[in-house]
Write a protein that holds these residues in place. Sequence first.
Motif, mmCIF file in Angstrom:
data_model
loop_
_atom_site.group_PDB
_atom_site.id
_atom_site.type_symbol
_atom_site.label_atom_id
_atom_site.label_comp_id
_atom_site.label_asym_id
_atom_site.label_seq_id
_atom_site.Cartn_x
_atom_site.Cartn_y
_atom_site.Cartn_z
ATOM 1 N N GLU A 259 0.691 -1.090 0.101
ATOM 2 C CA GLU A 259 -0.098 0.077 -0.135
ATOM 3 C C GLU A 259 1.200 1.660 -0.137
ATOM 4 O O GLU A 259 0.755 2.233 -0.581
ATOM 5 C CB GLU A 259 -0.769 -0.162 1.098
ATOM 6 N N LEU A 260 1.495 1.682 0.658
ATOM 7 C CA LEU A 260 2.826 2.683 1.397
ATOM 8 C C LEU A 260 3.438 2.857 -0.854
ATOM 9 O O LEU A 260 3.759 3.825 -0.990
ATOM 10 C CB LEU A 260 3.943 2.843 1.625
ATOM 11 N N ALA A 261 3.694 1.666 -0.857
ATOM 12 C CA ALA A 261 4.740 1.471 -2.114
ATOM 13 C C ALA A 261 3.287 2.121 -3.399
ATOM 14 O O ALA A 261 3.237 2.727 -4.539
ATOM 15 C CB ALA A 261 4.822 0.840 -3.033
ATOM 16 N N GLN A 262 1.761 1.792 -2.542
ATOM 17 C CA GLN A 262 0.734 2.541 -4.434
ATOM 18 C C GLN A 262 0.820 3.800 -4.085
ATOM 19 O O GLN A 262 0.776 4.553 -4.925
ATOM 20 C CB GLN A 262 -0.226 1.464 -4.256
ATOM 21 N N LYS A 263 1.082 4.324 -2.529
ATOM 22 C CA LYS A 263 0.659 5.664 -2.127
ATOM 23 C C LYS A 263 1.743 6.640 -2.878
ATOM 24 O O LYS A 263 1.813 7.837 -3.391
ATOM 25 C CB LYS A 263 1.024 5.510 -0.767
ATOM 26 N N ARG A 264 2.739 5.850 -2.525
ATOM 27 C CA ARG A 264 4.061 6.942 -2.855
ATOM 28 C C ARG A 264 4.237 6.678 -4.423
ATOM 29 O O ARG A 264 4.581 8.342 -5.123
ATOM 30 C CB ARG A 264 5.115 5.972 -3.039
ATOM 31 N N MET A 265 3.895 5.458 -5.384
ATOM 32 C CA MET A 265 3.318 6.022 -6.824
ATOM 33 C C MET A 265 2.094 6.584 -7.234
ATOM 34 O O MET A 265 2.434 8.430 -8.100
ATOM 35 C CB MET A 265 3.227 4.588 -7.566
ATOM 36 N N GLU A 266 1.101 7.272 -6.162
ATOM 37 C CA GLU A 266 0.506 8.222 -6.701
ATOM 38 C C GLU A 266 0.952 9.569 -5.978
ATOM 39 O O GLU A 266 0.726 10.592 -6.856
ATOM 40 C CB GLU A 266 -0.806 7.734 -5.794
ATOM 41 N N LYS A 267 2.104 9.574 -5.127
ATOM 42 C CA LYS A 267 2.261 10.577 -5.335
ATOM 43 C C LYS A 267 3.736 11.606 -5.893
ATOM 44 O O LYS A 267 2.928 12.575 -6.517
ATOM 45 C CB LYS A 267 2.667 10.983 -3.867
ATOM 46 N N ASP A 268 4.311 10.130 -6.352
ATOM 47 C CA ASP A 268 5.034 11.010 -7.427
ATOM 48 C C ASP A 268 3.975 11.068 -8.912
ATOM 49 O O ASP A 268 4.424 12.417 -9.342
ATOM 50 C CB ASP A 268 6.045 9.792 -7.825
ATOM 51 N N ASN A 269 2.742 10.544 -9.207
ATOM 52 C CA ASN A 269 2.298 10.855 -10.735
ATOM 53 C C ASN A 269 1.482 12.618 -10.107
ATOM 54 O O ASN A 269 1.741 13.180 -11.204
ATOM 55 C CB ASN A 269 1.024 9.737 -10.544
ATOM 56 N N TYR A 270 1.711 12.251 -8.778
ATOM 57 C CA TYR A 270 1.274 13.986 -9.078
ATOM 58 C C TYR A 270 1.385 15.051 -8.421
ATOM 59 O O TYR A 270 1.184 16.205 -9.072
ATOM 60 C CB TYR A 270 -0.085 14.140 -7.367
ATOM 61 N N GLU A 271 3.138 14.886 -8.243
ATOM 62 C CA GLU A 271 3.878 15.640 -8.148
ATOM 63 C C GLU A 271 4.208 15.779 -9.689
ATOM 64 O O GLU A 271 4.682 17.318 -10.111
ATOM 65 C CB GLU A 271 5.245 14.626 -7.402
ATOM 66 N N ARG A 272 4.628 14.682 -10.251
ATOM 67 C CA ARG A 272 4.826 15.196 -11.737
ATOM 68 C C ARG A 272 3.570 15.964 -12.252
ATOM 69 O O ARG A 272 3.425 16.716 -13.198
ATOM 70 C CB ARG A 272 4.374 13.542 -12.228
ATOM 71 N N GLU A 273 2.755 15.325 -12.043
ATOM 72 C CA GLU A 273 0.956 15.838 -12.582
ATOM 73 C C GLU A 273 0.922 17.869 -12.702
ATOM 74 O O GLU A 273 1.291 18.894 -13.343
ATOM 75 C CB GLU A 273 -0.078 15.371 -12.641
ATOM 76 N N TYR A 274 2.232 17.816 -11.283
ATOM 77 C CA TYR A 274 2.065 19.888 -10.670
ATOM 78 C C TYR A 274 3.268 20.047 -11.084
ATOM 79 O O TYR A 274 2.742 21.321 -11.908
ATOM 80 C CB TYR A 274 2.140 19.035 -9.037
ATOM 81 N N SER B 176 1.794 21.527 -14.593
ATOM 82 C CA SER B 176 0.498 21.813 -14.764
ATOM 83 C C SER B 176 1.601 23.052 -14.217
ATOM 84 O O SER B 176 0.931 24.633 -14.895
ATOM 85 C CB SER B 176 -0.397 22.448 -13.677
ATOM 86 N N GLU B 177 2.240 23.437 -13.616
ATOM 87 C CA GLU B 177 3.584 25.010 -13.432
ATOM 88 C C GLU B 177 4.103 24.838 -14.256
ATOM 89 O O GLU B 177 4.142 26.123 -14.743
ATOM 90 C CB GLU B 177 4.375 23.995 -11.977
ATOM 91 N N ALA B 178 4.938 24.102 -15.083
ATOM 92 C CA ALA B 178 5.506 24.892 -16.369
ATOM 93 C C ALA B 178 4.399 25.067 -17.395
ATOM 94 O O ALA B 178 4.446 26.473 -18.360
ATOM 95 C CB ALA B 178 5.694 23.343 -16.995
ATOM 96 N N LYS B 179 3.557 24.667 -17.628
ATOM 97 C CA LYS B 179 2.380 25.294 -18.578
ATOM 98 C C LYS B 179 1.811 26.881 -17.559
ATOM 99 O O LYS B 179 1.541 27.570 -18.978
ATOM 100 C CB LYS B 179 0.660 23.795 -18.658
ATOM 101 N N LEU B 180 1.512 26.484 -16.803
ATOM 102 C CA LEU B 180 0.703 27.866 -16.183
ATOM 103 C C LEU B 180 1.999 28.714 -16.343
ATOM 104 O O LEU B 180 1.485 29.589 -17.196
ATOM 105 C CB LEU B 180 0.648 27.820 -14.452
#
Length: 150
Positions: free
Chosen positions: A108-123, A126-130
């Motif tokens: 579960e922790l590995a899954q949450k880390r992957m989700e966090k990494d995805n959110y950070e990448r998307e962020y 988005s920052e770059a697009k902005l």
Amino acid sequence: MEKEGFVQYLDTVRAVFGAVTKAASSLLEMNAMNVSPTEKESVQLQSAFVEIGDHIRRLKKDAQEKIGEYNSKKEQCAAASQKAIEEHAKMQENLLALEKENADAKAELAQKRMEKDNYEREYRESEAKLAEVSRRKDEEIRKNQENKRT
């Protein structure tokens, strides 16, 4: 066997051994001389044999009591051993359950880390697009202002 019991046992054995050696010594002496025992000697020998028999019966009784004590202790130890085996088995089951929980938590922790990494990448994207949109807006504003001046 406790120290007192052992000492008492040795005293009893010593008494039996003393009586046996005394009677055997007397018989060997008479036999060596090929003399028949007198009435007094026969009574003494008979008394010695009775005493030896009493000691042997006492030793037998003591031995039976000790056997009973040891059997009781053996049963207590067997029960305690069985309980320890059952507790060990239960602890093994608990350990396996905890190991499974730990493995699940790690997954579960590995899954949450992957989700966090995805959110950070998307962020970051988005920052770059902005930043890009903001840069183009600023450039358009600058161009508009230049066009108005000319």
